[in-house]
Structure formats: C-alpha cells, structure tokens
Write an enzyme that holds these catalytic residues in place. Structure first.
Site, PDB file in Angstrom:
ATOM      1  CG  HIS A  15      30.820  -5.882  56.282  1.00  0.00           C
ATOM      2  ND1 HIS A  15      32.171  -5.864  56.540  1.00  0.00           N
ATOM      3  CD2 HIS A  15      30.303  -4.816  56.952  1.00  0.00           C
ATOM      4  CE1 HIS A  15      32.451  -4.846  57.327  1.00  0.00           C
ATOM      5  NE2 HIS A  15      31.327  -4.193  57.586  1.00  0.00           N
ATOM      6  CD  GLU A  16      26.487  -3.704  56.203  1.00  0.00           C
ATOM      7  OE1 GLU A  16      26.211  -3.292  57.343  1.00  0.00           O
ATOM      8  OE2 GLU A  16      27.429  -3.251  55.544  1.00  0.00           O
ATOM      9  CG  HIS A  48      28.672  -4.893  61.427  1.00  0.00           C
ATOM     10  ND1 HIS A  48      29.751  -4.747  62.266  1.00  0.00           N
ATOM     11  CD2 HIS A  48      29.046  -4.312  60.257  1.00  0.00           C
ATOM     12  CE1 HIS A  48      30.727  -4.114  61.639  1.00  0.00           C
ATOM     13  NE2 HIS A  48      30.324  -3.842  60.418  1.00  0.00           N
ATOM     14  CG  HIS A  74      34.449  -2.173  61.214  1.00  0.00           C
ATOM     15  ND1 HIS A  74      34.049  -0.859  61.267  1.00  0.00           N
ATOM     16  CD2 HIS A  74      33.603  -2.780  60.342  1.00  0.00           C
ATOM     17  CE1 HIS A  74      33.015  -0.681  60.458  1.00  0.00           C
ATOM     18  NE2 HIS A  74      32.730  -1.835  59.893  1.00  0.00           N
TER      19      HIS A  74
END
EC number: 3.4.24.-
Length: 905
Positions: free
Chosen positions: A378-379, A382, A388
């Site tokens: 997830h990180e 980004h 999101h």
C-alpha cells in the site's frame, strides 16, 4: 495508515478491539477437527554424487521418485545484494555471501519443463513443479541437515472448496477497518486533501498552484526518456531497513522475515490488475542492531518518515547505474506511531508520487508479522502516485470501488482476485507514461523470482508465532478458536491469563497461507482447503495483447485534434505470476486538421475563458477575465492550463492537462497529447515535417515576403514612435539592449494599438517582469524591463497594426539603441519612412506613486507543516527603480505556509 476498527454495531462475541492491550474478547467455541485425505508424506532426501557446484538428491513419495539437480541461484536478490548490520558487534558494514549461497534452482527428473527452487535458510525448504503438479518440501526438525525427515506436500490449483467438516468461513462486514494514511492526506484517510489532489493532477475542477510548485523532479540519474504509451518492464530497486526494535523482536529470523514480507508484496505487484510490469528487487538490507545507529523513530509518524528519508540518503549511490543504487527505501519498525489527531494506530506512512526523488522516495512500515506485506504494498503504491480508492479523483473517474482493493483507505482484507483497483492502475500508468518513473527502467542483471512456498509452512509463522508478531511476545494462539474463525480471524490469548478469553483485532486478520487448519487441511486465502483438492499446480500464463480497438472521438472539431486507439493485455490475461505484456498499448493520430474559422481567439484562450464565470472575482466583486499564461511557465508544464487574470499578475492552473491538440506555446508548432508536448507540423499533423517559413506560409520557401529592419535612437523625453508594424507581419523581433553594467537605463519599449490604447508600458506604468501580450488570439512575448536585453517577439501573423515606441525618462551618456525586424508580404504596400520616426514628443506628466511589484511564489519543499513558500515583494517606481515610498500597510505577504498538517498515507 491503518487504524483498528471501532466496536460499534457488533454482537458481544464479535467485538473488535481498538488498541493493545485489548479488553477481553471471546473469539468463539472450540473448533472440531477437519476431515480429508492426507496429500503429504514424510521423506528423507538422499544426497546423490555430483559436481562441487551442484546439489543433487533423491526423494521417494506418492509412489514415484524425484531426482532434483540444483545449482546456486541468488536471483531472488539483486546482483550486488548486501546485508549490512549497524551498531552491533558487527557494526562495520559487510556483505553476507553465505546467504547468497543458500538459494538454488534447477530441474526435476531431467524434465525441461520442470522447475525447482530450494533454500537453506533456516533448514532446507522449497518447492518444485513436475508434470503439472506442484510440491513443497519443509524440514520437520530444527537442524540444517538435508538428511533429516522432511514433509513433502503435493499441491494444485483446482477449485478451493470449503472443508466439508467445517462451517464455511465467514468474513463479517466491518463498520470500519484499519486505516491507511498518506503524506499530504488528511487525518481520516477517507479522502485526500486539496494539496494531494493537486499533486495527483485532478481530472476536473480548479487547481490553485504557483508557477514553480508541484513539479515532479526529473528521473534521478536517467539519461533517456521512455517511449510514451509503451508498456515496459519496471524494476523497483529497494533498500530494506530494519530498526533496533525489529532486531530485538525477531533475532536471527529477522532477515528471513523481511525477505518473506518483501516477496509477498512482490507477488501482489505481479498481479495483472495493476496493468503494468512492476518487479520489486532488493538491493540491500540494513539491520540496525543499536538504536543510536539508525534513524530516529518516535510515535510521531510524520516526523519518523521525515527522519528516515533524511537518514537513508547517506546509503544511496548517486548514479542510477551503480549496482547499490536504489529507487526507494523502506523502514520496518515495531514502534507504534501516530498520524493526526492523536490516533496512534498507524501502520504506514509515505509521500505521494516521489518514486524517482532520492530525497523523498521512502516509506515507514509498522511490522505486525506477515500483515506488513500488505502495508508495504500500500505505501509503495502511494510512492508510485496511487491515491486512495475513495479519493475524489478516483470516485469521479470510476465511482465507488469498494473497500477490498490494495489502495483502500481502511485495511479490512484484500480481494486477491483483483487486488488493484482501476484507479490505481490508471494513476500508475500515467506516472510511467509521463516519464516520472524512468528511474525504474534500468534492470538488474538478475530479476527477483517469487518464492513458491507458502509462509505458513515455516516454523517462523506457526500459529503461535503469528499471534506473537501481531499481538506481542506474551500472546499465543487461542486454543478455543471457533469454526467460523478458522483461517479467517486470528485470535490470541495472553499466556499468563487464567481466563479462557481470546483477543482479536483489525477485523479480519487471515491466518498465513499454508497454516494447518485441521487434519489434511491448510489455510489458503482465508479458507480451510483440503490438500488433495489442489492436486495440480497453477500453470504460469504470460499475457499477450488483444486486438487494437476502434479509433476514439477526435479531441477537436478543427485545427488539429487527437484520437486514440488502445489494446489490452487480455489475450490471454497474465495468470499465476505470468509476465505482463510489453510493447505499445496506446497509439494516436491527428484528426480534423483543417483550419478553424478565424474568431480572434486561440484554442487555449477558449479553454481559459471557460472559467470567466467560475466564481472568481476581484476584491470589488467583479468577475475576472482569464487569458492564457505562457511567460514564466516551466517547459515541462507547458501542457497544463495556466491562465492569468487579464490586466493582473494573478494566475491559476485550472487543468492539469489542456485538451489534446492544443499548441504547447505561441512559439512552437508542437502540440499537447495527454499532458506532454509532441512534435507536429504546421499542417496540424503529428510528426509532420512541414514548417512555417519566415513569411508564415505552411511549407513555404520564404519567397512570398520581404524583410523589414531598422534601428532607432531616442532623441527626446517621453514616448517616441519607432515603427508601426502592419497587420499580417510575421516573425516580429524588437530588441533594446542596455549598456554593460547598466540594468535600468531609463528607456523602455512600449506598444499601442491604432486607436491609441496601450498594450505595454503605457501611461508611465512599467512592467518589470516577463509577460504575454494577447492581441486577438496572437501572443507577443515581452521579456520585462528588468532584463538586460529588453525584447518583444511574436512568431504568428499580427492581426492588427501596432506601434512600437520607446519611453525615455532619463538621460544617458550612451543612449540605448533599438533594433527591429519583421517580415511583410511582397504585395503589401509598406514603407518604413511612412511608419517610423513620426516622433511625437509627449510631455512627461508627474510620475505616479511607486507600487508593490510581486514575484512568483517559490516551490513548496513539501505540503506538510513547517515548510513555506516565498516570493519577492519589492517597492518600485514606474521606471523600475527601487523606491521606499510604497504604503507599508498595503504590502502583500511575501511568505505563506505550504500546509498546516503532517501528511499521513
């Protein structure tokens, strides 16, 4: 960032906890044993003779024999992979060649289509494929010997059916799950802040930016640009850092743990739903054994991220070609840290879209066992610019996308059949197509293969160990787990507790894949599956391109638009870790190339005019009129819709991308295609060689016009006429050079229309900075009076006659000289004598008072608390000289904060 869910609306036996140590929670009643045939056997490998560089052994199981011949293969790691330890007894950095020698690959029974991979880390383990079947082998003892008992298991894809002896595992809907937070996001993580949406190039709405802000840095160390709209293999070279809390918790198992987590994340990035070829490669592992040797880690998540980003820079090599250069750095820690609003349940922090910025391409991961793989993915998403899934841009483009994709703001569980949402794939593709991921193009000599073994097979991830990693060292697996919770919900009990009460958190912490869940059963994706139901391995299927789709709608009705055709990697779609398609995925062509009817407005001007009644007013409530802004815009930003308020210095970026087919600028024939400049001809066709000649004729030879040139030296104070340039003139260039060492010589170019209206430096008001002069769709570029070479230029045909003047307000020992050139049609009756030296001497009135002259805002170092934008605010008189007569009470601000909040993921 992830946060634990609340307990609102849950029945008593299913309440989820907010924090550890949690209040008592009953996970459920004891579960009965599962049923099903055993698909594994205990075997003792027999070492076979072979060369010194070869490992060969024999296994007998399932009524057949297996001969594995293996050779060392460390391609799991980057070629120059190193593990360095900081602060311990081995504080000096050094590689670990023994680890590289623990990875092997080869064949089974000499079959060319077979594949075997083994590791000697924590005992001999691995897997192999033969004749459509997959087998995994794990040691049953604690030693490292090959000739001890091993368990050989047979696998296959098949249908994952529920255990008939168990109730179907059920995932209950959560009122909210764990929350991700992203730098430049808000404290709730449910939608991104305005600043974050600006960075992600919002598809609609107003973007308020300064001239130099929001610039994505050029690819670090990149020499060449990748081709646009081409799918290319990308390699994310990574530094993994484990801090002292990780070293204390995992001990000698640490490196095995973080490599396992990384391999799980790499597998997620291999899924075709990401619509790109993304390969994670480990370049180096740093293990911090003493806290003082590592980055400063605290409960402040934003500060921890900043500290780590600064700390990791010392280890990176400047050149992208260096084998130890990495594209991103990831810190693992057991430290609890907070996002915004005192919420200390954050699992990850990172900046957005910083992958090729060596100063900001980093993230911090809160380790909770194997769950850290999802946090890492997830990180890193980004860092690769993904917002999101519930952010405004994503919802506008795709509508609500659910809560089970990788970039959901709350972590409940991931849909493993579609881990990446369409929005994530689009944003990643745009990042790569725009050239902001070119640092990922350099491939290591060996790529990172994904391990085939399931983590639940390892003693490092037995059920008790999974509980310790998530809940703490004093917890172990709850023996009275309910049937409904098997494989779906990890429950733990404190070892010193006398009460038969178990705890859980996070809503749906699945048991690790491969964890035994009953006799003859293993967990897989949250289900308890019969081993024998998975008899054949899932074949690896590489993707291939489908057919090109029909050409889309043209972006313009005239003047040269663009239309696209694309193809998908779906013939077939990659499956089971297969390779994503490489090559051109989008093609475009010019359309509607006929000239537009003359209306006195450029296509970019029409786009700016759309915002004239867009709730933008001045201090008196009057609507502002917006015109294109070219001056001061970075070349890389020419395809953004910069608009300036007419007659004012205020400007805004209304769109991250102008409409396809818009000219990149007034001095070029190149056009914008999806936010990037591409070459085009004067016939409005992409890649056409046709150019405008000096006469403004497309494809002409320069014979239809003649050159007009001259010079002028002022002889009186006031406004002196130099020349009247007729309508239809092209390639206008007027220059006034100051004498060496004299910047403000008291003489300034001026421009007025035939009816006497000043367009530049009229009424003794001097423009000190660069600006654009709009004349019925034609742009004249003015350098500003502060430039050493004061210049007025236009490459387009002039729509109406304009008079060039020189304003002289002071005497000089060496008066300046003005030179001009332009071209007029051969058949035009034009005489320089009739147009110049009419020398109307204007009486100089008393100079108006000085005024504040504003510079452009500087680039924001970041959008987080503590950084500032600045601009120059200078008091100058009409001649451009510094003055001290401005009203201090009316002085505009020269600094403003970039943001007031820390920026969580």
């Amino acid at each position: 960032m992830l946060r634990d869910p609340t307990t609102t609306g849950w029945p008593p036996l299913l309440l989820l906890l907010l924090q550890l140590p949690p209040p008592p929670l009953v996970c459920g009643a004891p579960a009965g044993p599962g049923t099903g045939a055993q698909a594994s056997e205990l075997v003792v490998p027999t070492r076979l003779p072979g060369s010194a560089s070869e490992l060969a052994f024999h296994l007998s199981a399932f009524g057949q024999g297996f001969v594995l011949r293996l050779a060392p293969d460390a391609s799991f790691l980057a070629p120059e992979f190193k593990i360095e330890r900081l602060g311990g007894s081995s504080a000096a950095a050094g590689g670990e060649p023994g680890l590289r020698g623990c990875f092997f690959s080869g064949t089974v029974n000499g079959e060319r289509e077979s594949l075997a991979a083994m590791s000697c880390v924590a005992g001999w383990s691995g897997s192999f494929l033969l004749a459509g079947e997959e087998f995994t082998i794990q040691p049953q003892g604690a030693g490292d010997s090959l000739d001890q008992p091993h368990r050989l298991q047979r696998w296959g894809p098949g249908q994952r059916r529920e255990d008939p002896g168990l109730a179907a595992a059920e995932v209950f809907p959560l009122p909210q799950g764990l929350e991700w937070e992203v730098e430049m996001g808000n404290g709730q993580g449910q939608e991104r802040s305005d600043n974050e949406e600006d960075r992600k190039q919002d598809k609609e709405g107003l973007l308020k930016e300064t001239e130099d802000s929001r610039k994505v840095p050029p690819p670090f160390g990149s020499k060449t640009r990748s081709k646009r709209f081409v799918s290319e293999a990308r390699f994310v070279e990574t530094l993994l850092v484990a801090d002292a809390s990780m070293a204390a918790f995992y001990g000698t198992d640490l490196q095995n743990h973080i490599l396992t987590v990384m391999s799980m994340a790499a597998r997620i990035y291999k899924h075709p739903s990401i619509r790109n070829s993304v390969n994670l490669v480990v370049v180096k592992v740093l293990i911090v054994e003493k806290e003082r040797w590592g980055p400063e880690v605290s409960d402040n998540g934003g500060l921890t991220l900043r500290n780590f980003c600064s700390w990791q820079r010392r280890f990176n090599k400047p050149s992208d070609r260096h084998p130890e250069h990495y594209d991103t750095a990831i810190l693992f820690t057991r430290q609890n840290f907070c996002g915004k609003g005192e919420q200390c349940d954050t699992l990850g922090m990172a900046d957005v879209g910083t992958i090729c910025d060596p100063d900001k391409s980093c993230s911090v991961i809160k380790d909770e066992g194997l769950q850290a793989a999802y946090t890492l993915a997830h990180e890193l998403g980004h860092v690769l610019s993904m917002p999101h899934d519930d952010s405004k841009p994503c919802v506008r483009l795709f509508g609500p996308m659910g809560k089970y994709h990788m970039m959901a703001p709350f972590f409940i569980h991931v849909n493993k059949t579609l881990p990446w949402s369409p929005c994530s794939a689009v944003y990643l593709t745009e990042l790569l197509d725009d050239g902001h991921g070119d640092c990922l193009l350099d491939a290591p000599t060996s790529v990172l293969p994904l391990p085939t073994g399931l983590p639940g097979h390892s003693t490092l991830y037995e059920l008790d160990q999974q509980c310790k990693q998530i809940f703490g060292p004093d917890f172990r697996h709850c023996p009275n787990t309910s049937v409904e919770d098997i494989c779906v919900q990890l429950c733990a009990r404190h070892r010193d507790s006398d009460e038969p009460i178990c705890h859980t958190k996070n809503g749906s912490l699945l048991w690790a894949d491969g964890t035994p869940c009953g006799p003859g059963h293993l967990c897989l994706d949250g289900s308890c599956v019969l081993k024998e139901d998975v008899e054949n391995p899932k074949a690896v299927v590489d993707g291939d391109w489908g057919p090109w789709r029909p050409w889309g709608q043209c972006s313009r009705t005239c003047g040269g638009g663009i239309q696209f055709s694309n193809r998908e990697c779906d013939n077939p779609m990659p499956q089971n870790g297969g390779r994503f398609c490489l090559g051109e995925r989008v093609k475009y062509q010019s359309c509607n190339t006929e000239e537009c009817p003359p209306n006195g407005k450029s296509f970019r001007e029409q786009q700016c005019e759309k915002y004239n009644a867009y709730n933008h007013t001045d201090l008196d409530g009057n609507f502002l009129q917006w015109v294109p802004k070219y001056s001061g815009v970075s070349p890389r930003d020419r395809c953004k819709l910069f608009c300036r308020a007419r007659g004012r210095s205020e400007f805004k970026v209304f769109e991250a991308k102008v409409i396809d087919g818009t000219l990149c600028g007034p001095d070029t024939l190149s056009i914008c295609v999806r936010g990037q400049c591409v070459k085009a001809g004067c016939d409005h066709v992409v890649n056409s060689p046709k150019k405008l000649d000096k006469c403004g004729v497309c494809g002409g030879k320069g014979t239809a016009c003649r050159k007009i040139s001259g010079s002028f030296t002022p002889f009186s104070y006031g406004y002196n006429d130099i020349v009247t340039i007729p309508a239809g003139a092209t390639n206008i260039d007027v220059k006034q050079r100051s004498h060496p060492g004299v910047r403000n010589d008291g003489s300034y170019l001026a421009l007025k229309t035939a009816n006497g209206q000043y367009l530049l430096n009229g009424n003794l008001a001097i423009s000190a900075i660069e600006q654009d002069i709009l004349v019925k769709g034609t742009i004249l570029k003015y350098s500003g009076s502060m430039a050493t070479l004061e210049r007025l230029q236009s490459f387009q045909a002039l729509p109406e006659p304009l008079t060039v003047q020189l304003l002289t307000v002071s005497g000089e020992v060496f008066p300046p000289k003005v030179r001009y050139t332009f071209f007029v049609p051969n058949d035009m009756d034009f005489s320089v004598q009739n147009s110049k030296e009419r020398a109307t001497t204007n009486i100089i009135q008393s100079l108006p008072s000085a005024e504040w002259v504003l510079g452009d805002w500087s680039e924001c170092p970041s959008t987080c608390r503590g950084s500032w934008q600045r601009r120059t605010v200078e008091c100058r008189d009409p001649s451009g000289q510094a003055s001290d007569t401005c009203d201090e009470a009316l002085k505009p601000e020269d600094a403003k904060p970039c943001g007031s909040q820390p920026c969580p993921l």
